[in-house]
Every structure is written in C-alpha cells, then in structure tokens.
Design an enzyme around this catalytic site. Structure first.
Site, PDB file in Angstrom:
ATOM      1  N   GLY A  91       0.832  -1.190   0.000  1.00  0.00           N
ATOM      2  CA  GLY A  91       0.000   0.000   0.000  1.00  0.00           C
ATOM      3  C   GLY A  91       0.869   1.243   0.000  1.00  0.00           C
ATOM      4  N   GLN A 135       2.988   9.850   1.191  1.00  0.00           N
ATOM      5  CA  GLN A 135       4.275   9.159   1.289  1.00  0.00           C
ATOM      6  C   GLN A 135       5.209   9.478   0.122  1.00  0.00           C
ATOM      7  OE1 GLN A 135       2.322   5.145   2.210  1.00  0.00           O
ATOM      8  NE2 GLN A 135       4.280   5.001   3.248  1.00  0.00           N
ATOM      9  N   CYS A 179       6.138  -0.105   7.160  1.00  0.00           N
ATOM     10  CA  CYS A 179       5.719   1.063   6.387  1.00  0.00           C
ATOM     11  C   CYS A 179       6.884   1.514   5.515  1.00  0.00           C
ATOM     12  CB  CYS A 179       5.314   2.185   7.340  1.00  0.00           C
ATOM     13  SG  CYS A 179       4.794   3.692   6.520  1.00  0.00           S
ATOM     14  N   LEU A 180       6.601   1.822   4.260  1.00  0.00           N
ATOM     15  CA  LEU A 180       7.672   2.263   3.356  1.00  0.00           C
ATOM     16  C   LEU A 180       8.313   3.559   3.854  1.00  0.00           C
ATOM     17  CD1 LEU A 180       5.996   1.533  -0.109  1.00  0.00           C
ATOM     18  CD2 LEU A 180       7.687   0.150   1.115  1.00  0.00           C
ATOM     19  N   HIS A 216      -4.216   1.187   7.586  1.00  0.00           N
ATOM     20  CA  HIS A 216      -2.864   1.755   7.664  1.00  0.00           C
ATOM     21  C   HIS A 216      -2.744   2.959   6.718  1.00  0.00           C
ATOM     22  CE1 HIS A 216       1.678   1.293   7.954  1.00  0.00           C
ATOM     23  NE2 HIS A 216       1.542   2.068   6.896  1.00  0.00           N
ATOM     24  N   GLU A 217      -3.213   2.782   5.475  1.00  0.00           N
ATOM     25  CA  GLU A 217      -3.089   3.862   4.489  1.00  0.00           C
ATOM     26  C   GLU A 217      -4.022   5.035   4.822  1.00  0.00           C
ATOM     27  OE1 GLU A 217      -0.561   3.759   2.681  1.00  0.00           O
ATOM     28  OE2 GLU A 217      -0.176   1.632   3.023  1.00  0.00           O
ATOM     29  N   HIS A 229      -2.487   7.379   7.154  1.00  0.00           N
ATOM     30  CA  HIS A 229      -1.542   8.305   6.514  1.00  0.00           C
ATOM     31  C   HIS A 229      -2.244   9.592   6.069  1.00  0.00           C
ATOM     32  CE1 HIS A 229       2.323   6.314   6.291  1.00  0.00           C
ATOM     33  NE2 HIS A 229       1.805   5.203   5.813  1.00  0.00           N
TER      34      HIS A 229
HETATM   35 ZN   LIG Z   1       2.713   3.392   5.818  1.00  0.00          ZN
END
Ligand SMILES: [Zn+2]
Length: 176
Positions: free
Chosen positions: A45, A50, A95-96, A137-138, A141
């Site tokens: 995701g 991000q 998480c990226l 999660h997204e 963000h």
């Molecule tokens: Zn993340």
C-alpha cells in the site's frame, strides 16, 4: 513524474491530506507514477503523502494466494471514508516511510469503505484480512498518522532509539 518516498522523521508525513476535487489527467498520471514506486519497494500500500503529495489518494495491492502481486489486484482509493468497522486483529506492520521497522498493531478485522476511483465514480468495498489492515494503515496516513504513533510510550522510545541508530549507520555506510 518523478516521485520518491518520504521517510520518517520528515514532518510532511504529519500533514492532513486534502480531499481530491478534480479527477483529471493530472490525477491519473500521479496514480500511474505511484504504482511502480510501491512495487519496486515491495509495498502492499502507498498513500499520496508518502511521496510528498497531501491529497486523499492511496493505492493498495495485496498479494494473491501464490504471494504474487498483479495489476489485476490494484485498488486505487480516492477520498476514502470508513462507513463500518468490526472485530479485532493484530498484524505485524511495516511502512515504506519507516524502513526496516516492524511492530504488532491492533486493527479492526472487518471494514467497509466508500471511496472514489480515478474517474470519480463512487465505490464501496467490504474488506477483511490483510486488505482491511492495509486500508486502515493507508487511511491513517491521510490523517498524518503513522503506525509507530500507535505504540505504547515505552515501545515508542525503544523505536526512536533503534531508528536513530539505523539512520546513523545508513549515513555512515553511504559515506564510504
Ligand atoms: Zn505506511
């Protein structure tokens, strides 16, 4: 369009993303540019913030039974709204934007989300399992919340220490 991943502790990640109003070519090109970034970094995701854009857009691609990600499983969500949630589940999330760090996080097991696609059409999805976790999660963000913000005080302190060390080592190794 050249995008790159914004990583913690960049303050950009704390911004609240704004509603998408225009479903135009610019949005389509942006979503197209997000996809390879997520795939090349082995993400499931990615939220627009991000890659530095504070707009309510996110993409998801959950691997299939054979652990493969394909374009068929790509979901693009614009302006998502959680309409129902139930159950409880715990999953070790990463998480990226917080590379190399993983922690168990509590999430709802089932969620229903209304959203728009890249053309502005309204959609509804009922999700469970990893998809439900990734959606939550997204969506966090979009509110400027990271999964590490959900840790207890002592675990967060431990994380900050480890993360700082990791960043330092990364800096040193890139020098040589
Ligand atoms: Zn993340």
């Amino acid at each position: 369009m050249n995008l790159s991943i914004v990583t913690y502790p960049d303050k950009k990640l704390k911004e609240t993303s704004k509603k998408v109003e225009k479903f135009d070519l610019e949005l389509a090109e942006f979503l197209d540019a997000m996809y390879p970034i997520m795939m090349n970094t082995n993400g499931i995701g990615l939220a627009a913030i991000q890659v530095g854009y504070a707009i309510r857009a996110m993409i998801l691609n959950i691997p299939d039974e054979e652990d493969l990600q394909s374009l068929d499983n790509l979901i693009e969500m614009i302006n998502p709204i959680l309409t129902s949630k139930s159950g409880e589940t715990i999953y070790q999330e990463g998480c990226l934007s917080v590379p190399t760090f993983y922690e168990d996080i509590n999430r709802f097991e089932f969620v229903t989300v209304n959203y728009q696609d890249r053309d502005g059409n309204t959609k509804t999805i009922e999700a469970n399992g990893l998809l439900a976790i990734a959606i939550q999660h997204e969506m966090d963000h979009l509110e400027g919340i990271l999964f590490i913000d959900k840790l207890t005080y002592s675990r967060r302190k431990k994380f900050e220490k480890e993360y700082k060390k990791m960043l330092k080592e990364k800096k040193n190794s890139s020098k040589s």
